[in-house]
Scaffold this active site. Structure first.
Site: not given
Ligand code: NAD
Ligand code: WQD
Length: 340
Positions: A10, A32-33, A84, A126, A150, A154, A178, A201, A298-299
């Site tokens: 990921g 698991n892709l 996520k 998160s 979600y 966490k 994060y 996002n 929810g924002d």
């Molecule tokens: P991502 O979706 O790119 O990566 C997650 C990976 O997990 C993927 O490759 C997916 O195929 C794999 N996966 C999903 N379900 C699975 C399962 N049941 N078994 C095995 N593999 C599985 O997401 P990411 O952005 O790299 O996020 C990684 C972690 O960080 C996640 O736990 C996410 O919740 C957390 N996180 C992400 C963000 C963000 O904004 N990207 C922010 C805070 C926390």
């Molecule tokens: C950022 C800002 C939107 C898309 C989420 C999860 C958080 C974490 C990170 C996993 C916001 C605005 C967005 C669009 C927009 N993930 N926006 N137009 O909501 O801060 O955080 O991802 O843990 O838990 O909640 O990230 O990138 O979705 O949004 O105006 O098309 O951009 O309103 O203010 P967010 P985001």
């Protein structure tokens, strides 16, 4: 040291995997892709010039997870695998519970059964565990009240990890909270590439508008209580975030005693949506048409991290600027297009 990386293909998992391999660690990569492609494994091998062991498995499969942990004598787990999407979690909370909570529990319980001197677990949590800010910046001891399904998964994993690690011996665990990771690896090969056509996002959405795949960006709300009316977030470059994992790992490895910590990984500075869009346009010399629409349900208006704990405990802080985040996101998107 036998290290398992779940969700290794990921966005965050692959970038952290690169840093770990470059630091000399031998890894077992599991995914698991569901939201990634096997091509990412080829990219990891190409960048690091090292062949990797890949295990295609689902963290929900309790027996298989136990077998993998035993077979490879796993001592350390970097746990990224999970779902996520905030929106999807509200529509399918059971699925999020199964993957994010029960899948994590399988890994925590499995590691707990290993007969080893030191069990290291680094969990991808998160900033959304905090919920509506009572006080900013969010410090790690801010009350925890996630607003969506979600975020609730966490928090539940954090609590389970805390309970397991504190009530057993030989445990060293960290939940890394994060903030908003954006940007891509400097090779241009590893970035955020959601498989759905309309990204949820902000940065993947902007990048696709830049490519012309989407006509314009909708900015959700212009009437927030911020400098320009658009919401403020703590954006962190993916390479800084990946290095934060290395710092967390080094911190744990050097500790003799058992540890459980929750630590923010953020820049400690907030930028508005408009600031991000303007920076993207300026640094990449590309126009991003946008329109304001109504607030997204929810924002939160504004949040950013208190970074004292990560600085003091891990000796880590971010280095990259918002300009670098925007530039590398665009380089990644262009490379993806070239290879389509
Ligand atoms: P991502 O979706 O790119 O990566 C997650 C990976 O997990 C993927 O490759 C997916 O195929 C794999 N996966 C999903 N379900 C699975 C399962 N049941 N078994 C095995 N593999 C599985 O997401 P990411 O952005 O790299 O996020 C990684 C972690 O960080 C996640 O736990 C996410 O919740 C957390 N996180 C992400 C963000 C963000 O904004 N990207 C922010 C805070 C926390
Ligand atoms: C950022 C800002 C939107 C898309 C989420 C999860 C958080 C974490 C990170 C996993 C916001 C605005 C967005 C669009 C927009 N993930 N926006 N137009 O909501 O801060 O955080 O991802 O843990 O838990 O909640 O990230 O990138 O979705 O949004 O105006 O098309 O951009 O309103 O203010 P967010 P985001």
């Amino acid at each position: 040291m036998n290290i398992l990386v779940t969700g290794a293909l990921g966005y965050i998992g692959s970038n952290t995997t690169i840093k770990l391999i470059e630091s000399g660690y031998k890894l077992y990569l599991l995914d698991n892709l569901h939201n990634s492609s096997i091509d990412t494994l080829n990219k990891i091998e190409k960048i690091t010039k090292k062949k990797q062991t890949f295990i295609e498995a689902d963290i929900r499969d309790h027996n298989e997870i136990n077998n993998i942990l035993k077979k490879y004598k796993i001592e350390t787990i970097f746990h990224f695998a999970g779902l996520k999407s905030v929106k999807e979690s509200e529509n399918s909370p059971e699925k999020y519970f199964e993957v994010n909570f029960e899948g994590s529990k399988n890994l925590i319980d499995g590691l707990n059964l290993q007969k080893i001197k030191k069990k290291i677990f680094i969990f991808s949590s998160s900033a959304c565990v905090y919920g509506n800010p009572k006080k900013l910046p969010y410090k790690e001891d801010h009350p925890l009240s996630p607003e969506n399904a979600y975020g609730k998964t966490k928090l539940k994993v954090e609590l389970y990890l805390k309970q397991t690690s504190l009530s057993n011996t030989n445990w060293q665990a960290i939940a890394l909270r994060y903030f908003n990771p954006i940007g891509a690896h400097s090779s241009g090969f590893l970035g955020d590439n959601p498989l759905n056509d309309t990204p949820e996002n902000l940065m993947p959405y902007i990048s696709r508008v830049a490519l012309g795949k989407l006509t314009h960006l909708e900015i959700f709300g212009s009437d927030y209580d911020t400098n320009d009316g658009t919401p403020v977030r703590d954006y962190i470059h993916i390479e800084d975030l990946a290095e934060g994992h290395l710092a967390a790992f080094n911190f744990l490895k050097n500790k003799k005693n058992d540890v459980y910590e929750e630590i923010n990984l953020g820049k400690g500075k907030g930028y508005s949506v408009l600031e991000l869009v303007e920076t993207f346009q300026k640094i990449n010399k590309i126009n991003i048409p946008y329109e304001f629409s109504k607030r997204r349900l929810g924002d939160i208006s504004k949040y950013y991290a208190d970074v004292e704990k990560s600085k003091n405990l891990l000796g880590w802080k971010t280095k990259k600027t918002l300009e670098e985040m925007c530039k590398s996101s665009w380089e990644f998107e262009k490379k993806l297009k070239e290879n389509e």
